[in-house]
Design a protein around this motif. Sequence first.
Motif, PDB file in Angstrom:
ATOM      1  N   TYR A  18       1.031  -1.370  -0.063  1.00 10.46           N
ATOM      2  CA  TYR A  18       0.061   0.208   0.128  1.00 10.46           C
ATOM      3  C   TYR A  18       0.906   1.268   0.086  1.00 10.46           C
ATOM      4  O   TYR A  18       0.330   2.450  -0.586  1.00 10.46           O
ATOM      5  CB  TYR A  18      -1.128   0.021   1.173  1.00 10.46           C
ATOM      6  CG  TYR A  18      -2.022  -1.198   0.895  1.00 10.46           C
ATOM      7  CD1 TYR A  18      -2.949  -0.745   0.197  1.00 10.46           C
ATOM      8  CD2 TYR A  18      -1.952  -2.219   1.797  1.00 10.46           C
ATOM      9  CE1 TYR A  18      -3.990  -1.941  -0.034  1.00 10.46           C
ATOM     10  CE2 TYR A  18      -2.857  -3.142   1.815  1.00 10.46           C
ATOM     11  CZ  TYR A  18      -3.906  -3.021   0.869  1.00 10.46           C
ATOM     12  OH  TYR A  18      -4.870  -4.094   0.675  1.00 10.46           O
ATOM     13  N   VAL A  19       2.184   1.036   0.629  1.00 11.20           N
ATOM     14  CA  VAL A  19       2.781   2.566   0.788  1.00 11.20           C
ATOM     15  C   VAL A  19       3.676   2.657  -0.613  1.00 11.20           C
ATOM     16  O   VAL A  19       3.990   3.770  -1.250  1.00 11.20           O
ATOM     17  CB  VAL A  19       3.559   2.519   1.716  1.00 11.20           C
ATOM     18  CG1 VAL A  19       4.797   3.573   1.729  1.00 11.20           C
ATOM     19  CG2 VAL A  19       2.785   2.597   3.178  1.00 11.20           C
ATOM     20  N   TYR A  20       4.147   1.177  -1.230  1.00  7.95           N
ATOM     21  CA  TYR A  20       5.213   1.437  -2.318  1.00  7.95           C
ATOM     22  C   TYR A  20       4.318   0.819  -3.501  1.00  7.95           C
ATOM     23  O   TYR A  20       4.041   1.720  -4.547  1.00  7.95           O
ATOM     24  CB  TYR A  20       6.172   0.486  -2.114  1.00  7.95           C
ATOM     25  CG  TYR A  20       7.063   1.117  -1.131  1.00  7.95           C
ATOM     26  CD1 TYR A  20       8.100   2.293  -1.355  1.00  7.95           C
ATOM     27  CD2 TYR A  20       7.266   0.366   0.143  1.00  7.95           C
ATOM     28  CE1 TYR A  20       8.706   2.698  -0.272  1.00  7.95           C
ATOM     29  CE2 TYR A  20       8.245   0.909   1.063  1.00  7.95           C
ATOM     30  CZ  TYR A  20       8.864   2.125   0.768  1.00  7.95           C
ATOM     31  OH  TYR A  20       9.945   2.648   1.778  1.00  7.95           O
ATOM     32  N   SER A  31      10.211   8.031  -5.126  1.00  6.35           N
ATOM     33  CA  SER A  31      10.268   6.728  -4.350  1.00  6.35           C
ATOM     34  C   SER A  31      11.534   6.317  -4.470  1.00  6.35           C
ATOM     35  O   SER A  31      12.485   6.031  -3.373  1.00  6.35           O
ATOM     36  CB  SER A  31       9.208   5.785  -5.139  1.00  6.35           C
ATOM     37  OG  SER A  31       9.503   4.392  -4.033  1.00  6.35           O
ATOM     38  N   ASN A  32      12.477   6.079  -5.633  1.00  9.73           N
ATOM     39  CA  ASN A  32      13.804   5.859  -5.726  1.00  9.73           C
ATOM     40  C   ASN A  32      14.852   6.391  -4.998  1.00  9.73           C
ATOM     41  O   ASN A  32      14.442   7.774  -4.747  1.00  9.73           O
ATOM     42  CB  ASN A  32      14.403   5.581  -7.182  1.00  9.73           C
ATOM     43  CG  ASN A  32      13.685   4.606  -7.672  1.00  9.73           C
ATOM     44  OD1 ASN A  32      12.373   4.101  -7.610  1.00  9.73           O
ATOM     45  ND2 ASN A  32      14.392   3.988  -9.037  1.00  9.73           N
ATOM     46  N   CYS A 245      18.339   3.150  -6.831  1.00  9.93           N
ATOM     47  CA  CYS A 245      17.883   2.261  -6.285  1.00  9.93           C
ATOM     48  C   CYS A 245      16.213   2.315  -6.184  1.00  9.93           C
ATOM     49  O   CYS A 245      15.782   3.300  -5.633  1.00  9.93           O
ATOM     50  CB  CYS A 245      18.449   1.857  -4.871  1.00  9.93           C
ATOM     51  SG  CYS A 245      20.088   1.793  -4.616  1.00  9.93           S
ATOM     52  N   GLU A 246      15.588   1.370  -6.656  1.00 13.58           N
ATOM     53  CA  GLU A 246      14.154   1.037  -6.497  1.00 13.58           C
ATOM     54  C   GLU A 246      13.785   0.695  -4.900  1.00 13.58           C
ATOM     55  O   GLU A 246      14.765  -0.044  -4.306  1.00 13.58           O
ATOM     56  CB  GLU A 246      13.558   0.096  -7.370  1.00 13.58           C
ATOM     57  CG  GLU A 246      11.886   0.314  -7.861  1.00 13.58           C
ATOM     58  CD  GLU A 246      11.269  -0.340  -6.677  1.00 13.58           C
ATOM     59  OE1 GLU A 246      10.242   0.550  -6.128  1.00 13.58           O
ATOM     60  OE2 GLU A 246      11.611  -1.466  -6.118  1.00 13.58           O
ATOM     61  N   HIS A 247      12.732   1.495  -4.311  1.00 12.78           N
ATOM     62  CA  HIS A 247      12.754   1.074  -3.012  1.00 12.78           C
ATOM     63  C   HIS A 247      11.780   0.229  -2.232  1.00 12.78           C
ATOM     64  O   HIS A 247      11.980  -0.150  -1.141  1.00 12.78           O
ATOM     65  CB  HIS A 247      12.415   2.570  -2.462  1.00 12.78           C
ATOM     66  CG  HIS A 247      12.446   2.822  -0.866  1.00 12.78           C
ATOM     67  ND1 HIS A 247      12.395   4.051  -0.429  1.00 12.78           N
ATOM     68  CD2 HIS A 247      13.031   2.221   0.038  1.00 12.78           C
ATOM     69  CE1 HIS A 247      12.702   4.218   0.863  1.00 12.78           C
ATOM     70  NE2 HIS A 247      13.233   2.747   1.300  1.00 12.78           N
ATOM     71  N   SER A 248      10.457  -0.352  -3.128  1.00  6.36           N
ATOM     72  CA  SER A 248       9.726  -1.078  -2.655  1.00  6.36           C
ATOM     73  C   SER A 248      10.509  -2.576  -2.235  1.00  6.36           C
ATOM     74  O   SER A 248       9.810  -2.962  -1.088  1.00  6.36           O
ATOM     75  CB  SER A 248       8.720  -1.423  -3.667  1.00  6.36           C
ATOM     76  OG  SER A 248       9.288  -2.091  -5.033  1.00  6.36           O
TER      77      SER A 248
END
Length: 545
Positions: A18-20, A31-32, A245-248
């Motif tokens: 839900y956040v990512y 986000s990244n 970097c992708e964060h999820s």
Amino acid sequence: MLKWLTTSNYVSDWWEKYVYLRGRSSIMVNSNYYVLDAFTYMPCTNQLARAALFISNILKFKRDLDREEIEPITIRDTVPLCMAQYERLFTTTRIPGKECDTLEHHDYSSYIVVLRKGRYYQLSVYNRKGQILAPFEFENHLHWIVEDADRGDSASYEEEHLAAFTAEERHVWAAVRSEHFASGVNKESLDIIDKAIFVLSLDTETPKDLSSRGKALLHGNGYNRWFDKSFTLVLFPDGRAGLNCEHSWADAPVVAHMWEWVMCHETEDAYDEHGHNIRPESTTPRVATAAPHKLAWDFSPKLSEAIKTAVAKATTIINDLDLSILHHSKYGKDYMKHAKISPDAYVQMALQLAYYHDSNGETPLTYESSMTRLYKQGRTETVRPASVDAREFVRAMVNPSVTKEQRIQLLRKAGETHQNLYRDAMSGKGIDRHLFALYVVSQGLGVDSPFLKDALSRAWKLSTSQQPQQQTKLWEPEGKDRHKIGPGGGFGPVADDGYGTSYMFAGSHCLFAHVSSKISAKNTDSARFANNLERAFEELAALFR
């Protein structure tokens, strides 16, 4: 009860989803995040040589990780942290969806993808015996790729700007993938990128300073990073390096651990006097390796228009980002400890004071992330540094009638309060993830909760995070390896009218702070806030003179 029975962690999967993954805006900047290399250490300025060694070292880290030979991270050499997030460090891509993205992870891949001037190349990283190629072999392959990409027949506009789709709004990118990349050569090429171990971008422009390099790593030109990939390794023409970097899939300390390992295994003797990777003197014939393979694409007029739209949107986001990196070199965590204040609490109080100066007296709703990896599949919890005690300290600092001794007392009280909040967050006693989980349950049950809506909808005007400088025992940042200290990395602002601030203690005697904001916000200015933070550090230091 059902949630507790079916999952190892009652909040982490919901947090990821839900956040990512349900976020529909661009993940570029929003986000990244980015990571820089060492501040001064540059054993080689040859872009391709250094890229080759980094590829080799990253793959060695992956090999040791697959073999479960990476030493687990512990607190004070006793309490282990959950390492589950490392499972998706490699061969992982965020796949856009109409309403929710998914994380696609593959257990095995034999190649990386190299991006140069809009051309994409599949580069095998193992020889026919399954061994990691030697750095000099990678360098030879990269040299071939650069020659091929830089020759006269340059990439088409569509090919050069293709990666802008990964900076698009997620539902738009999902629709484009479904319509234009579901079959044929486009699907084949996109599948190759999705299944790659990671992406390497060989940039053609050199940033002029540290802040420019941070911006270049965070967003590039909007189409020379594959933002969906777990991480993109970036090499600039001057040999400087970093990550986007992708964060999820995981939090920053996981990537920082890998990067620290990679940087520690780079030494001057890896390169010859001409700046190339040393070729071992061996009479044993080298095992044959596969040549790089250039990916092909088919662009229709409709797809071409979609690319132009994506580029325009990415450019708008990039032009609105304001980033400034502060190198505070007058003192560091040793001075803070000598003042009998936790270094993290000290910086957080400085941030509160800096925001007060920057905003003409406001107290911001402040976020600081704390890891919860003491628990299985734990990710983060929120620390709220803007406490009542922090507010009282800041007010005392701007009140000329308050004595120095009283200010010190209030600073230490606020610092102790902050430390207690941080300990509570780490040990499962925080409130924000619990409130978040209650909100998810309320939505699932169709129960309206005005309190939860209000609590979770307020904007974080000051979003902060401390980055770890050292997670391994491979080096001595306070001793012989001090020259390898890095400035860490940063992220974009969480609120449209707020600041994103990450900081790293670089050894014991200095620190770096990365400040981001939006140019379109009338109340923010990243360079101004960085200056106010430096001012706050000076004001705090003056208390103990």
